[in-house]
Write a protein that holds these residues in place. Structure first.
Motif, short mmCIF file in Angstrom:
data_model
loop_
_atom_site.label_atom_id
_atom_site.label_comp_id
_atom_site.label_asym_id
_atom_site.label_seq_id
_atom_site.Cartn_x
_atom_site.Cartn_y
_atom_site.Cartn_z
N ALA A 107 0.87 -1.17 0.00
CA ALA A 107 0.00 0.00 0.00
C ALA A 107 0.91 1.22 0.00
O ALA A 107 1.82 1.33 0.82
CB ALA A 107 -0.90 0.01 1.23
N GLN A 108 0.67 2.13 -0.93
CA GLN A 108 1.51 3.33 -1.05
C GLN A 108 0.71 4.55 -0.61
O GLN A 108 -0.38 4.81 -1.11
CB GLN A 108 1.99 3.51 -2.48
CG GLN A 108 2.95 4.68 -2.63
CD GLN A 108 3.49 4.78 -4.03
OE1 GLN A 108 2.74 4.78 -5.00
NE2 GLN A 108 4.79 4.84 -4.15
N GLY A 109 1.30 5.30 0.33
CA GLY A 109 0.65 6.49 0.86
C GLY A 109 0.43 7.55 -0.19
O GLY A 109 1.21 7.67 -1.15
N SER A 110 -0.63 8.32 -0.04
CA SER A 110 -0.99 9.40 -0.97
C SER A 110 -0.67 10.75 -0.33
O SER A 110 -1.19 11.06 0.74
CB SER A 110 -2.48 9.34 -1.30
OG SER A 110 -2.82 8.11 -1.88
N TYR A 111 0.16 11.56 -1.00
CA TYR A 111 0.54 12.88 -0.50
C TYR A 111 -0.67 13.74 -0.17
O TYR A 111 -1.68 13.71 -0.88
CB TYR A 111 1.36 13.63 -1.53
CG TYR A 111 2.72 13.06 -1.82
CD1 TYR A 111 3.38 12.27 -0.89
CD2 TYR A 111 3.34 13.32 -3.03
CE1 TYR A 111 4.63 11.76 -1.18
CE2 TYR A 111 4.59 12.81 -3.31
CZ TYR A 111 5.23 12.03 -2.38
OH TYR A 111 6.46 11.53 -2.65
N ASN A 112 -0.53 14.56 0.86
CA ASN A 112 -1.58 15.51 1.25
C ASN A 112 -2.93 14.84 1.44
O ASN A 112 -3.97 15.42 1.14
CB ASN A 112 -1.71 16.65 0.24
CG ASN A 112 -0.51 17.57 0.28
OD1 ASN A 112 0.06 17.82 1.32
ND2 ASN A 112 -0.12 18.07 -0.88
N ASN A 113 -2.92 13.59 1.89
CA ASN A 113 -4.14 12.84 2.04
C ASN A 113 -4.03 11.94 3.26
O ASN A 113 -2.97 11.85 3.89
CB ASN A 113 -4.42 12.02 0.77
CG ASN A 113 -5.88 11.99 0.42
OD1 ASN A 113 -6.73 11.79 1.29
ND2 ASN A 113 -6.17 12.18 -0.85
N THR A 114 -5.10 11.25 3.59
CA THR A 114 -5.11 10.34 4.74
C THR A 114 -5.43 8.93 4.27
O THR A 114 -6.30 8.25 4.82
CB THR A 114 -6.15 10.81 5.78
OG1 THR A 114 -7.43 10.91 5.14
CG2 THR A 114 -5.76 12.14 6.40
N GLN A 115 -4.71 8.49 3.23
CA GLN A 115 -5.00 7.19 2.64
C GLN A 115 -3.79 6.61 1.93
O GLN A 115 -2.79 7.28 1.72
CB GLN A 115 -6.16 7.31 1.65
CG GLN A 115 -5.84 8.18 0.45
CD GLN A 115 -7.05 8.41 -0.44
OE1 GLN A 115 -8.17 8.49 0.04
NE2 GLN A 115 -6.81 8.52 -1.73
N ALA A 116 -3.93 5.33 1.54
CA ALA A 116 -2.90 4.62 0.78
C ALA A 116 -3.59 3.74 -0.26
O ALA A 116 -4.58 3.07 0.03
CB ALA A 116 -2.05 3.76 1.70
N THR A 117 -3.07 3.76 -1.49
CA THR A 117 -3.60 2.94 -2.58
C THR A 117 -2.93 1.57 -2.56
O THR A 117 -1.72 1.47 -2.34
CB THR A 117 -3.36 3.63 -3.94
OG1 THR A 117 -3.96 4.93 -3.89
CG2 THR A 117 -3.94 2.84 -5.09
N LEU A 118 -3.71 0.51 -2.81
CA LEU A 118 -3.20 -0.86 -2.76
C LEU A 118 -2.71 -1.30 -4.13
O LEU A 118 -3.36 -1.03 -5.15
CB LEU A 118 -4.31 -1.81 -2.30
CG LEU A 118 -4.63 -1.82 -0.82
CD1 LEU A 118 -5.04 -0.47 -0.29
CD2 LEU A 118 -5.68 -2.85 -0.52
N TYR A 119 -1.55 -1.99 -4.14
CA TYR A 119 -0.96 -2.49 -5.38
C TYR A 119 -0.54 -3.94 -5.21
O TYR A 119 -0.14 -4.37 -4.13
CB TYR A 119 0.28 -1.67 -5.76
CG TYR A 119 -0.02 -0.25 -6.12
CD1 TYR A 119 -0.51 0.08 -7.39
CD2 TYR A 119 0.15 0.78 -5.20
CE1 TYR A 119 -0.80 1.39 -7.72
CE2 TYR A 119 -0.15 2.09 -5.52
CZ TYR A 119 -0.62 2.39 -6.77
OH TYR A 119 -0.92 3.68 -7.10
N SER A 120 -0.61 -4.66 -6.33
CA SER A 120 -0.07 -6.01 -6.45
C SER A 120 1.22 -5.87 -7.26
O SER A 120 1.24 -5.19 -8.29
CB SER A 120 -1.07 -6.91 -7.17
OG SER A 120 -0.52 -8.16 -7.43
N VAL A 121 2.28 -6.52 -6.81
CA VAL A 121 3.59 -6.37 -7.44
C VAL A 121 4.05 -7.71 -8.00
O VAL A 121 3.99 -8.73 -7.31
CB VAL A 121 4.63 -5.84 -6.43
CG1 VAL A 121 5.98 -5.66 -7.09
CG2 VAL A 121 4.15 -4.53 -5.81
N ALA A 122 4.50 -7.72 -9.24
CA ALA A 122 4.99 -8.93 -9.89
C ALA A 122 6.21 -8.59 -10.74
O ALA A 122 6.39 -7.44 -11.15
CB ALA A 122 3.91 -9.55 -10.77
#
Length: 152
Positions: A107-122
Motif C-alpha cells: 500500500a503506497q501512501g498518498s501525498y496531502n491525504n489520509t489514505q494509501a492505494t493498494l498495489y499487487s507487485v509482480a
C-alpha cells in the motif's frame, strides 16, 4: 548531546536550548477500504512522535467483490507529508478473502491525504505493479496493516 527527562518532554541538549521533544500522542482511528459494504471490526491504533506517525489496523468487512476502481485504505489519523522524495509504503497481511493473481501486496501512501492505494507487485520487464481492484477479493475480507509515515 545530553538527554534530560523533563516534566514537559525530553530535552536533547541543555535546558535553555529549547530542543525539547514535546509532541507525543497515542490514539485510535477507524480504517476503511474502498469496496467495503459493512464492517464487523475496524480497530486502528497510532503513535505519533514529532511528525513521524506509526499506524496499524485490523479490519474485517463484507466486501463488494466487483468493479475496477483502485482499492484504498483510508481514514489515517494524520495527513501524509507532500515530500516528493518520500513515498511511504505499508505492509499488508491478507488474512482472508484476498484473491489477487500475485499475492505480493503493498500500500503506497498518498501525498496531502489520509489514505494509501493498494498495489499487487509482480516481476515484469516494464511497470511491475498493478492497482488492486474490487474484483480481486471475495465477499468477506480480513486484513491487518501497518505503516510508518511523515505527517504534514
Amino acid at each position: 548531546m545530553a538527554l534530560h527527562l523533563k516534566s514537559t518532554g525530553i530535552d536533547f541538549a541543555d535546558i535553555s536550548s529549547g530542543d525539547v521533544l514535546d509532541d507525543y500522542e497515542e490514539g485510535t482511528w477507524t480504517p476503511t477500504i474502498t469496496n467495503a459494504s459493512s464492517h464487523s471490526t475496524q480497530l486502528g491504533t497510532y503513535t505519533k512522535v514529532g511528525n513521524i506517525v506509526s499506524i496499524a489496523f485490523d479490519m474485517t468487512c463484507a466486501f463488494t467483490a466487483s468493479g475496477t476502481a483502485a482499492q484504498v485504505f483510508a481514514g489515517f489519523p494524520f495527513t501524509l507529508s507532500a515530500s516528493p522524495e518520500l513515498y511511504p509504503q505499508g505492509v499488508i497481511f491478507p488474512v482472508v478473502g484476498w484473491n489477487p493473481t500475485d499475492i505480493h501486496l503493498i500500500a503506497q501512501g498518498s501525498y496531502n491525504n489520509t489514505q494509501a492505494t493498494l498495489y499487487s507487485v509482480a516481476t515484469a520487464t516494464s511497470t511491475n505493479y498493478t492497482a488492486v481492484r474490487g474484483s480481486m477479493f471475495g465477499t468477506s475480507v480480513v486484513t491487518e496493516f501497518s505503516m510508518v509515515y511523515t505527517a504534514a
